[in-house]
Write a protein that holds these residues in place. Sequence first.
Motif, PDB file in Angstrom:
ATOM      1  N   LEU A  41      78.517  78.039 -28.287  1.00  0.00           N
ATOM      2  CA  LEU A  41      77.611  77.438 -29.266  1.00  0.00           C
ATOM      3  C   LEU A  41      77.419  75.949 -28.988  1.00  0.00           C
ATOM      4  CD1 LEU A  41      78.903  79.225 -32.490  1.00  0.00           C
ATOM      5  CD2 LEU A  41      76.833  79.738 -31.191  1.00  0.00           C
ATOM      6  N   ARG A  42      78.486  75.232 -28.676  1.00  0.00           N
ATOM      7  CA  ARG A  42      78.365  73.801 -28.376  1.00  0.00           C
ATOM      8  C   ARG A  42      77.459  73.577 -27.167  1.00  0.00           C
ATOM      9  NH1 ARG A  42      82.148  70.986 -31.385  1.00  0.00           N
ATOM     10  NH2 ARG A  42      84.024  72.167 -31.977  1.00  0.00           N
ATOM     11  N   HIS A  43      77.642  74.384 -26.144  1.00  0.00           N
ATOM     12  CA  HIS A  43      76.852  74.216 -24.927  1.00  0.00           C
ATOM     13  C   HIS A  43      75.362  74.358 -25.220  1.00  0.00           C
ATOM     14  CE1 HIS A  43      75.897  74.570 -20.610  1.00  0.00           C
ATOM     15  NE2 HIS A  43      75.058  75.532 -20.970  1.00  0.00           N
ATOM     16  N   HIS A  44      74.987  75.371 -25.971  1.00  0.00           N
ATOM     17  CA  HIS A  44      73.569  75.607 -26.221  1.00  0.00           C
ATOM     18  C   HIS A  44      73.002  74.626 -27.245  1.00  0.00           C
ATOM     19  CE1 HIS A  44      74.745  79.350 -24.173  1.00  0.00           C
ATOM     20  NE2 HIS A  44      73.517  79.300 -23.711  1.00  0.00           N
ATOM     21  N   LEU A  45      73.816  74.145 -28.153  1.00  0.00           N
ATOM     22  CA  LEU A  45      73.361  73.076 -29.045  1.00  0.00           C
ATOM     23  C   LEU A  45      73.016  71.823 -28.248  1.00  0.00           C
ATOM     24  CD1 LEU A  45      75.887  73.526 -31.990  1.00  0.00           C
ATOM     25  CD2 LEU A  45      73.399  73.725 -32.181  1.00  0.00           C
ATOM     26  N   GLU A  46      73.814  71.524 -27.231  1.00  0.00           N
ATOM     27  CA  GLU A  46      73.591  70.331 -26.420  1.00  0.00           C
ATOM     28  C   GLU A  46      72.369  70.457 -25.520  1.00  0.00           C
ATOM     29  OE1 GLU A  46      77.251  69.779 -24.368  1.00  0.00           O
ATOM     30  OE2 GLU A  46      78.354  69.140 -26.177  1.00  0.00           O
ATOM     31  N   LEU A  47      71.910  71.679 -25.254  1.00  0.00           N
ATOM     32  CA  LEU A  47      70.746  71.865 -24.391  1.00  0.00           C
ATOM     33  C   LEU A  47      69.434  71.515 -25.088  1.00  0.00           C
ATOM     34  CD1 LEU A  47      71.550  75.170 -22.449  1.00  0.00           C
ATOM     35  CD2 LEU A  47      71.716  72.820 -21.620  1.00  0.00           C
ATOM     36  N   GLY A  48      69.470  71.367 -26.410  1.00  0.00           N
ATOM     37  CA  GLY A  48      68.276  70.929 -27.117  1.00  0.00           C
ATOM     38  C   GLY A  48      67.460  72.028 -27.764  1.00  0.00           C
ATOM     39  N   PHE A  49      68.052  73.179 -28.025  1.00  0.00           N
ATOM     40  CA  PHE A  49      67.327  74.219 -28.757  1.00  0.00           C
ATOM     41  C   PHE A  49      67.011  73.729 -30.171  1.00  0.00           C
ATOM     42  CE2 PHE A  49      69.219  76.884 -25.457  1.00  0.00           C
ATOM     43  CZ  PHE A  49      68.170  77.737 -25.154  1.00  0.00           C
ATOM     44  N   LYS A  50      65.843  74.096 -30.668  1.00  0.00           N
ATOM     45  CA  LYS A  50      65.450  73.692 -32.017  1.00  0.00           C
ATOM     46  C   LYS A  50      66.354  74.324 -33.061  1.00  0.00           C
ATOM     47  CE  LYS A  50      61.887  71.331 -30.592  1.00  0.00           C
ATOM     48  NZ  LYS A  50      61.890  69.851 -30.630  1.00  0.00           N
ATOM     49  N   ALA A  51      66.847  75.517 -32.759  1.00  0.00           N
ATOM     50  CA  ALA A  51      67.784  76.197 -33.658  1.00  0.00           C
ATOM     51  C   ALA A  51      68.648  77.131 -32.833  1.00  0.00           C
ATOM     52  CB  ALA A  51      67.042  76.981 -34.738  1.00  0.00           C
ATOM     53  N   VAL A  52      69.878  77.338 -33.292  1.00  0.00           N
ATOM     54  CA  VAL A  52      70.798  78.289 -32.659  1.00  0.00           C
ATOM     55  C   VAL A  52      71.232  79.285 -33.721  1.00  0.00           C
ATOM     56  CG1 VAL A  52      73.038  78.597 -31.539  1.00  0.00           C
ATOM     57  CG2 VAL A  52      71.605  76.633 -30.931  1.00  0.00           C
ATOM     58  N   LEU A  53      70.904  80.552 -33.500  1.00  0.00           N
ATOM     59  CA  LEU A  53      71.312  81.631 -34.394  1.00  0.00           C
ATOM     60  C   LEU A  53      72.475  82.359 -33.748  1.00  0.00           C
ATOM     61  CD1 LEU A  53      68.404  80.957 -35.339  1.00  0.00           C
ATOM     62  CD2 LEU A  53      68.050  83.405 -35.731  1.00  0.00           C
ATOM     63  N   VAL A  54      73.546  82.572 -34.510  1.00  0.00           N
ATOM     64  CA  VAL A  54      74.693  83.295 -33.976  1.00  0.00           C
ATOM     65  C   VAL A  54      74.915  84.548 -34.812  1.00  0.00           C
ATOM     66  CG1 VAL A  54      76.286  81.814 -35.292  1.00  0.00           C
ATOM     67  CG2 VAL A  54      77.155  83.208 -33.406  1.00  0.00           C
ATOM     68  N   PHE A  55      74.999  85.694 -34.142  1.00  0.00           N
ATOM     69  CA  PHE A  55      75.203  86.984 -34.792  1.00  0.00           C
ATOM     70  C   PHE A  55      76.666  87.367 -34.618  1.00  0.00           C
ATOM     71  CE2 PHE A  55      70.809  86.546 -33.681  1.00  0.00           C
ATOM     72  CZ  PHE A  55      70.121  87.064 -34.766  1.00  0.00           C
ATOM     73  N   MET A  56      77.403  87.454 -35.735  1.00  0.00           N
ATOM     74  CA  MET A  56      78.852  87.618 -35.645  1.00  0.00           C
ATOM     75  C   MET A  56      79.394  88.238 -36.920  1.00  0.00           C
ATOM     76  SD  MET A  56      79.691  83.536 -36.007  1.00  0.00           S
ATOM     77  CE  MET A  56      81.455  83.672 -36.231  1.00  0.00           C
ATOM     78  N   PRO A  57      80.558  88.900 -36.835  1.00  0.00           N
ATOM     79  CA  PRO A  57      81.185  89.464 -38.041  1.00  0.00           C
ATOM     80  C   PRO A  57      81.688  88.368 -38.972  1.00  0.00           C
ATOM     81  CG  PRO A  57      82.034  90.495 -36.033  1.00  0.00           C
ATOM     82  CD  PRO A  57      81.266  89.292 -35.608  1.00  0.00           C
ATOM     83  N   ASP A  58      81.861  88.703 -40.230  1.00  0.00           N
ATOM     84  CA  ASP A  58      82.380  87.747 -41.209  1.00  0.00           C
ATOM     85  C   ASP A  58      83.784  87.279 -40.867  1.00  0.00           C
ATOM     86  OD1 ASP A  58      80.127  87.619 -42.745  1.00  0.00           O
ATOM     87  OD2 ASP A  58      80.799  89.116 -44.221  1.00  0.00           O
ATOM     88  N   ALA A  59      84.544  88.118 -40.159  1.00  0.00           N
ATOM     89  CA  ALA A  59      85.942  87.773 -39.861  1.00  0.00           C
ATOM     90  C   ALA A  59      86.057  86.601 -38.899  1.00  0.00           C
ATOM     91  CB  ALA A  59      86.664  88.989 -39.290  1.00  0.00           C
ATOM     92  N   TYR A  60      85.015  86.302 -38.153  1.00  0.00           N
ATOM     93  CA  TYR A  60      85.060  85.195 -37.196  1.00  0.00           C
ATOM     94  C   TYR A  60      84.823  83.883 -37.930  1.00  0.00           C
ATOM     95  CZ  TYR A  60      84.495  88.719 -33.487  1.00  0.00           C
ATOM     96  OH  TYR A  60      84.648  89.802 -32.661  1.00  0.00           O
ATOM     97  N   THR A  61      85.561  82.856 -37.546  1.00  0.00           N
ATOM     98  CA  THR A  61      85.407  81.547 -38.168  1.00  0.00           C
ATOM     99  C   THR A  61      84.883  80.542 -37.157  1.00  0.00           C
ATOM    100  OG1 THR A  61      87.715  80.960 -37.677  1.00  0.00           O
ATOM    101  CG2 THR A  61      87.259  81.981 -39.824  1.00  0.00           C
ATOM    102  N   LEU A  62      84.230  79.504 -37.666  1.00  0.00           N
ATOM    103  CA  LEU A  62      83.705  78.438 -36.837  1.00  0.00           C
ATOM    104  C   LEU A  62      84.165  77.100 -37.382  1.00  0.00           C
ATOM    105  CD1 LEU A  62      79.969  79.572 -36.399  1.00  0.00           C
ATOM    106  CD2 LEU A  62      81.821  79.779 -34.722  1.00  0.00           C
ATOM    107  N   PRO A  63      84.416  76.110 -36.514  1.00  0.00           N
ATOM    108  CA  PRO A  63      84.746  74.768 -36.999  1.00  0.00           C
ATOM    109  C   PRO A  63      83.602  74.195 -37.832  1.00  0.00           C
ATOM    110  CG  PRO A  63      85.019  74.927 -34.613  1.00  0.00           C
ATOM    111  CD  PRO A  63      84.356  76.186 -35.055  1.00  0.00           C
ATOM    112  N   GLU A  64      83.915  73.297 -38.739  1.00  0.00           N
ATOM    113  CA  GLU A  64      82.904  72.763 -39.651  1.00  0.00           C
ATOM    114  C   GLU A  64      81.761  72.079 -38.917  1.00  0.00           C
ATOM    115  OE1 GLU A  64      84.505  70.300 -42.668  1.00  0.00           O
ATOM    116  OE2 GLU A  64      85.822  71.840 -43.506  1.00  0.00           O
ATOM    117  N   ASP A  65      82.079  71.360 -37.820  1.00  0.00           N
ATOM    118  CA  ASP A  65      81.006  70.628 -37.133  1.00  0.00           C
ATOM    119  C   ASP A  65      80.005  71.557 -36.472  1.00  0.00           C
ATOM    120  OD1 ASP A  65      83.110  71.275 -35.274  1.00  0.00           O
ATOM    121  OD2 ASP A  65      82.068  70.041 -33.797  1.00  0.00           O
ATOM    122  N   ILE A  66      80.456  72.753 -36.090  1.00  0.00           N
ATOM    123  CA  ILE A  66      79.531  73.739 -35.519  1.00  0.00           C
ATOM    124  C   ILE A  66      78.849  74.522 -36.628  1.00  0.00           C
ATOM    125  CG2 ILE A  66      79.328  75.821 -34.125  1.00  0.00           C
ATOM    126  CD1 ILE A  66      81.507  74.815 -32.353  1.00  0.00           C
TER     127      ILE A  66
END
Length: 289
Positions: A37-62
């Motif tokens: 996710l960090r890599h693709h955010l840095e590439l300059g996409f207007k938006a990044v959608l991530v499809f994932m189960p509820d059990a997965y967690t992400l850091p607040e900054d991401i």
Amino acid sequence: MKYGSLKEFLDTDTTTLAKGPVALIFAEDRIELETTLRHHLELGFKAVLVFMPDAYTLPEDIAGRVIRIREDRPTGQVMIDTVNTIIEAAPGIWLYYCFNAEYLFFPFCESRNVSEMATFHMEERRYAMLTYVIDLYANDLESYPDAVSLDHAMLDKSGYYALARPDTANHNHPKERQLDFFGGLRWRYEEHIPAERRKIDRISLFMSKPDLQLRPDFTFSDEEYNTYSCEWHNNLTAAVCSFRTAKALKTNPGSTFDIRSFTWHNSVPFEWHSRQLLDLGLMEPGQWF
């Protein structure tokens, strides 16, 4: 933002899919999801959608920078159906899709963003981009039993080849400006890979439009989208550097015990830079300098 389903996202959010490029990231597991996710955010996409189960967690900054959509089965046909649903819902924007532990590289991506690349590609009347899925793997499987290590990633510097793509609707004559590409771990360990999954070409970056459909082999219903270049000169191509095959080979009981190391005489450390991929001929700058 967080949504309970793709339908909820499409029914509620009226702005995210208004302008691209938009990245669609499918989390098959937790491995290197954050770095993907960090890599693709840095590439300059207007938006990044991530499809994932509820059990997965992400850091607040991401979590605050991506749109999270619940999907408990984000692989296989579910992924294909999701991409096609978004194509139908948002025609006329650039879309990109990949899985976790996969990283998009395009020519000069260290100094130019993905929007600039898509704009140039479209100015050449190209509405889809061929990407090569380049296998990455850890240099030491004892230290990294899942075959994933960003700091010790390797790739094959040679061993790639292309074959004509037969047109079954035209007596198996080769399709114009289409090839099937092979190489990497899918070639070296082909006995463990189903024949229909051995290709390394993928149309990962494309302009959505009405009635366009992504097929299970990562090609599109519009045959021009599947071409590697236009008729008059070479065009841009990109690379998706991926641990996905290595990870699968080492987690699958049918292959894990047959593989003690992925390294061979053509293995080189991955430098995480587009220049290395250009030098190895693993992507093409076309007329973009």
